[in-house]
Each structure stands twice: as structure tokens, then as C-alpha cells.
Design a protein around this motif. Sequence first.
Motif, mmCIF file in Angstrom:
data_model
loop_
_atom_site.group_PDB
_atom_site.id
_atom_site.type_symbol
_atom_site.label_atom_id
_atom_site.label_comp_id
_atom_site.label_asym_id
_atom_site.label_seq_id
_atom_site.Cartn_x
_atom_site.Cartn_y
_atom_site.Cartn_z
ATOM 1 N N ILE A 1 2.652 -9.489 4.582
ATOM 2 C CA ILE A 1 3.350 -8.706 3.554
ATOM 3 C C ILE A 1 2.810 -9.051 2.168
ATOM 4 O O ILE A 1 2.542 -8.174 1.344
ATOM 5 C CB ILE A 1 4.866 -8.960 3.627
ATOM 6 N N TRP B 1 0.895 -6.503 -0.348
ATOM 7 C CA TRP B 1 1.392 -6.202 -1.697
ATOM 8 C C TRP B 1 0.267 -6.312 -2.720
ATOM 9 O O TRP B 1 0.104 -5.438 -3.578
ATOM 10 C CB TRP B 1 2.532 -7.143 -2.047
ATOM 11 N N LEU C 1 9.936 -2.060 5.257
ATOM 12 C CA LEU C 1 8.856 -1.643 4.365
ATOM 13 C C LEU C 1 8.036 -0.507 4.967
ATOM 14 O O LEU C 1 7.675 0.453 4.265
ATOM 15 C CB LEU C 1 7.951 -2.838 4.055
ATOM 16 N N TRP D 1 6.422 1.688 1.963
ATOM 17 C CA TRP D 1 5.007 1.544 2.307
ATOM 18 C C TRP D 1 4.559 2.498 3.408
ATOM 19 O O TRP D 1 3.432 2.397 3.895
ATOM 20 C CB TRP D 1 4.711 0.102 2.737
ATOM 21 N N THR E 1 0.918 1.230 6.621
ATOM 22 C CA THR E 1 0.541 1.383 5.220
ATOM 23 C C THR E 1 -0.780 2.135 5.110
ATOM 24 O O THR E 1 -1.481 2.351 6.111
ATOM 25 C CB THR E 1 0.382 0.015 4.539
#
Length: 351
Positions: A101, A105, A165, A170, A180
Motif C-alpha cells: 500500500i 501510494w 482501497l 484506487w 490500481t
Amino acid sequence: MIDTAFLVRRHAPSPVLSGLCYAGGLLFGLGVSAALLVQAGVSADALVDEFLVATFLTSEGLSQTLTAALPLALVGLSSAVAMRVRFWNIGIEGQLWLGAIAATWVALEGIGPETLRLPLMLVLAAFAGAAWIALPLWLKLKWGVNDVISTLILGSIAFLVVQHLLFGVWREPSTNFPVTAFYPESSRFAAVGWGQLHYGLLVVIAVTAVLWYALEYTRLGLYADAVGYNAKAAQAAGLPVRLTIIGLVLLSGALSGLAGATIVAGTEHRLSQVVGNGYLFSAIVIAYLARAKPIWIVLVALALAAVFTAGNVLKVFYGISEGMIVLVQGTVLISVLMAQFFSTYSLSRSS
């Protein structure tokens, strides 16, 4: 009579006895695993081809094996360093997820200059993994909370965070799938030009070398062994028991986080729901089979990577299930552990 027999722990098992028991357990486990696979429909010739020839003796197979071994070596080291101080890190996958993660990011938000983005991903991933194991560590040191339970629970929470997420902010906008977007080139490990193998290899080599030296030739290794064997005696001798435990447990989390970054930056190039699956059991197998020794961990990780590489072929062409591949790993581990029992204890009878 059996009621007059009892087990006696050997004070110092000889290296020859330990080696013979280890080799015997390993060979027995491999033999049973081969029999299980043959019974499942894989011929003996195919086993040799897929587990030896296709994984180590061909260029493509060897590159796949080396690539798969990189995160396995890191999670094996993670399990081993925590194991040295008797902290049972069952949340390795959770720390791996947090590392992935953190790396994602940095990649998606374009944090920092492009030339430093990949190193920043690795550093933040390590910090995220260490932070995720810090709570179970604090709970154990403060109130004696069982580390197996706390790390396991946090591992599940980490996966839920990933789900949140991927199904939320994402989610890939072009396909609407729970993955993602792909990372930009600046957030990926460069390929070495041999299959999928990438320069994350250098990270793994450097980490392994540093840990090997630290645990084998510095006071850290001495402190870790003393704490692992008898923490109370080490405390009475004036050794920094608490500091040693804190340092190695946080290092364990950092290594797992680094493994997550290695996966997403090296091969996947994006975060998905399958990035961290299956690494917990593999880490435990590697650490135990390698007896928590860094150099041996790399070798065992290579062997286990070969099992994964060959297992993928067996699943596609022979219909072997994922459960059968896990059973093979478990069979080898249990066989080695049973064999080590005989090198640790002897059977004695009262006169």
C-alpha cells in the motif's frame, strides 16, 4: 517396558546427527510428496522434468524461479529474525500488504522526484511494515497479549484495508476492476534482461548479506540467541533484552513490508487482491527449514520458488489443485520437524 522409558533432551546434538536427521527428514518428505503427486496423476518422468529440468536447467525456468524467490527470501528472513527472539509473527501477509500500500501510494501520487521515487517506495514500505507490527509488539511487552493472535488479526485487517482501497479510491477507472492503475516506469524495478528478473535482486542480496553478517558476527546475533534461548537468564546477565526484542521484531515487519514493495514494483507493477496471498505459510516453511539462518533462507526460498514455478505448470497441464501444492510444502515441513525431534531428544529407560 514402555512405562519406564522417557525422553531426554540432548545437551548438544552433534552436527553429524543433526545433519543426518535433517537430510533424512527432507528426503522422506520429498518422497512422500512425490508419491502424492504421482497418485494425483503426474508421472514420475513429468515430476523430474517440471521440478528439476524446467525450473533450474532451462534459461526461462531459472529466471522465473529466481524472480519468484525474491519476495520469498524477504518474508523468510522476516519470519526468521522474529523467530530468533521467540516472537511468532503470524501477520507477515498483513505487513506485506501495508508495504505494498505504501509503495502504491508513492507510485500513484508521484511523491518525490522521479529519480528517488523507487528508493522512497522501498523505504516507506519498510516503515509501513514495521509500523503494522509495532502494535502487537507493544501489546505483548505491555500486557503479555499473545503475539500469534494479535499479528494474525492485524493481517486480516490489512487485507480489508486493501479491499477498501481497491474497491474505492484506487479502483482502475478504465476497466472498473478492483486493481490500481499500472505504475509509471519510474516506480518500477528495471529488468535485468533475463525473463522477468529485475534489479530487486540487488536489494535482496544486500539485505541478506547485512543480516547474515549482523546475526553471525556481531553482538546482535549473540543477544538474539541469548534472548531466544532464555530471556530471563539474558536479563539477569545484563543483556539488553527488551531493546533486542523491539529491534528484531520491528525489523521483521520492515522486511515483510519490503517484500510487498518488491512484488508490486518488480513484477505486478500495480496493487491487486492477490499480491500478498500465500506468503505467510511460505515464510514459516522457509524459516524453519533454513533454521533461521540467512544464507540457508535464500537457498530454501529458491527451492520453494521452484515448487511454485513447477506447481503452476502442474495446475495448468495436469489439473493439480492449489491445495495439493500447499500439501507438498506442508509434508516436507512436517517431515523435517519430526526428524529434528530425534536429533534433539534421545529415548532413555530407567533401570
